[in-house]
Design a protein around this motif. Structure first.
Motif, PDB file in Angstrom:
ATOM      1  N   GLY A   1      48.011  53.324  32.919  1.00 21.49           N
ATOM      2  CA  GLY A   1      49.270  52.642  32.642  1.00 21.49           C
ATOM      3  C   GLY A   1      49.611  51.638  33.730  1.00 21.49           C
ATOM      4  O   GLY A   1      48.787  51.282  34.567  1.00 21.49           O
ATOM      5  N   ARG A   2      50.843  51.229  33.730  1.00 20.55           N
ATOM      6  CA  ARG A   2      51.272  50.174  34.665  1.00 20.55           C
ATOM      7  C   ARG A   2      51.413  50.657  36.102  1.00 20.55           C
ATOM      8  O   ARG A   2      51.646  49.848  37.003  1.00 20.55           O
ATOM      9  CB  ARG A   2      52.573  49.559  34.181  1.00 20.55           C
ATOM     10  N   GLN A   3      51.267  51.951  36.321  1.00 14.04           N
ATOM     11  CA  GLN A   3      51.353  52.437  37.704  1.00 14.04           C
ATOM     12  C   GLN A   3      50.193  51.940  38.560  1.00 14.04           C
ATOM     13  O   GLN A   3      50.286  51.898  39.780  1.00 14.04           O
ATOM     14  CB  GLN A   3      51.445  53.956  37.744  1.00 14.04           C
ATOM     15  N   VAL A   4      49.096  51.540  37.919  1.00 12.11           N
ATOM     16  CA  VAL A   4      47.969  50.920  38.620  1.00 12.11           C
ATOM     17  C   VAL A   4      47.923  49.466  38.153  1.00 12.11           C
ATOM     18  O   VAL A   4      47.338  49.140  37.140  1.00 12.11           O
ATOM     19  CB  VAL A   4      46.635  51.645  38.315  1.00 12.11           C
ATOM     20  N   ASN A   5      48.562  48.600  38.930  1.00 14.72           N
ATOM     21  CA  ASN A   5      48.708  47.197  38.556  1.00 14.72           C
ATOM     22  C   ASN A   5      47.694  46.354  39.331  1.00 14.72           C
ATOM     23  O   ASN A   5      47.941  45.901  40.448  1.00 14.72           O
ATOM     24  CB  ASN A   5      50.138  46.735  38.849  1.00 14.72           C
ATOM     25  N   PHE A   6      46.554  46.138  38.718  1.00  9.49           N
ATOM     26  CA  PHE A   6      45.465  45.409  39.363  1.00  9.49           C
ATOM     27  C   PHE A   6      45.862  43.973  39.691  1.00  9.49           C
ATOM     28  O   PHE A   6      45.517  43.457  40.756  1.00  9.49           O
ATOM     29  CB  PHE A   6      44.225  45.432  38.463  1.00  9.49           C
ATOM     30  N   ALA A   7      46.600  43.345  38.787  1.00 10.65           N
ATOM     31  CA  ALA A   7      47.020  41.955  39.025  1.00 10.65           C
ATOM     32  C   ALA A   7      47.883  41.866  40.279  1.00 10.65           C
ATOM     33  O   ALA A   7      47.730  40.947  41.091  1.00 10.65           O
ATOM     34  CB  ALA A   7      47.761  41.408  37.818  1.00 10.65           C
ATOM     35  N   GLU A   8      48.768  42.816  40.447  1.00  9.57           N
ATOM     36  CA  GLU A   8      49.624  42.845  41.638  1.00  9.57           C
ATOM     37  C   GLU A   8      48.776  43.068  42.889  1.00  9.57           C
ATOM     38  O   GLU A   8      48.997  42.450  43.932  1.00  9.57           O
ATOM     39  CB  GLU A   8      50.660  43.966  41.486  1.00  9.57           C
ATOM     40  N   PHE A   9      47.812  43.949  42.790  1.00  9.73           N
ATOM     41  CA  PHE A   9      46.913  44.233  43.902  1.00  9.73           C
ATOM     42  C   PHE A   9      46.162  42.967  44.324  1.00  9.73           C
ATOM     43  O   PHE A   9      46.144  42.599  45.497  1.00  9.73           O
ATOM     44  CB  PHE A   9      45.933  45.339  43.495  1.00  9.73           C
ATOM     45  N   VAL A  10      45.573  42.281  43.359  1.00 10.15           N
ATOM     46  CA  VAL A  10      44.796  41.073  43.655  1.00 10.15           C
ATOM     47  C   VAL A  10      45.705  39.958  44.173  1.00 10.15           C
ATOM     48  O   VAL A  10      45.308  39.196  45.051  1.00 10.15           O
ATOM     49  CB  VAL A  10      44.001  40.620  42.407  1.00 10.15           C
ATOM     50  N   ALA A  11      46.928  39.885  43.677  1.00  8.23           N
ATOM     51  CA  ALA A  11      47.859  38.845  44.129  1.00  8.23           C
ATOM     52  C   ALA A  11      48.165  38.979  45.618  1.00  8.23           C
ATOM     53  O   ALA A  11      48.479  37.987  46.275  1.00  8.23           O
ATOM     54  CB  ALA A  11      49.148  38.902  43.316  1.00  8.23           C
ATOM     55  N   GLY A  12      48.032  40.185  46.150  1.00  5.46           N
ATOM     56  CA  GLY A  12      48.287  40.409  47.572  1.00  5.46           C
ATOM     57  C   GLY A  12      47.097  40.112  48.466  1.00  5.46           C
ATOM     58  O   GLY A  12      47.177  40.268  49.685  1.00  5.46           O
ATOM     59  N   LEU A  13      45.996  39.677  47.885  1.00  5.06           N
ATOM     60  CA  LEU A  13      44.777  39.388  48.647  1.00  5.06           C
ATOM     61  C   LEU A  13      44.586  37.883  48.791  1.00  5.06           C
ATOM     62  O   LEU A  13      44.972  37.125  47.907  1.00  5.06           O
ATOM     63  CB  LEU A  13      43.553  39.970  47.924  1.00  5.06           C
ATOM     64  N   ASP A  14      43.970  37.475  49.893  1.00  2.00           N
ATOM     65  CA  ASP A  14      43.613  36.057  49.991  1.00  2.00           C
ATOM     66  C   ASP A  14      42.245  35.853  49.320  1.00  2.00           C
ATOM     67  O   ASP A  14      41.578  36.822  48.938  1.00  2.00           O
ATOM     68  CB  ASP A  14      43.636  35.559  51.436  1.00  2.00           C
ATOM     69  N   LEU A  15      41.846  34.621  49.160  1.00  2.00           N
ATOM     70  CA  LEU A  15      40.628  34.300  48.415  1.00  2.00           C
ATOM     71  C   LEU A  15      39.403  34.995  48.997  1.00  2.00           C
ATOM     72  O   LEU A  15      38.580  35.538  48.249  1.00  2.00           O
ATOM     73  CB  LEU A  15      40.421  32.787  48.362  1.00  2.00           C
ATOM     74  N   ASP A  16      39.258  34.981  50.308  1.00  2.00           N
ATOM     75  CA  ASP A  16      38.094  35.629  50.929  1.00  2.00           C
ATOM     76  C   ASP A  16      38.081  37.125  50.652  1.00  2.00           C
ATOM     77  O   ASP A  16      37.018  37.714  50.443  1.00  2.00           O
ATOM     78  CB  ASP A  16      38.064  35.376  52.435  1.00  2.00           C
TER      79      ASP A  16
END
Length: 84
Positions: free
Chosen positions: A45-60
């Protein structure tokens, strides 16, 4: 989930460890990560939000993303959800 994705690409004999990199080792592209995000949401479900996780990362960090880092993120989300 990763094993199922790799099986679809005929990479069923590829070893996956916590140090395995999505881009470099598995040769996954951004669309594959979107598919993985959908699988994570379908499972937890939404408790694991991959998009949010990736948004917190820089490109490298995205390019060098390892299975272990995603596992830590998912485990942390699940612990948080259990505690609430």
């Amino acid at each position: 989930m990763l094993r199922a994705m790799l099986d679809e690409y005929g990479l069923d004999d590829t070893e996956i460890t916590l140090e395995t990199r999505f881009t470099e080792d598995l040769e996954l592209e951004s669309i594959d990560l979107v598919t993985l995000a959908g699988s994570l949401e379908a499972r937890w479900g939404r408790q694991v939000n991959f998009a949010e996780f990736v948004a917190g990362l820089d490109l490298d960090e995205i390019i060098d993303l390892r299975v272990g880092r995603l596992v830590e993120y998912v485990a942390g989300c699940l612990r948080t959800a259990e505690g609430s």
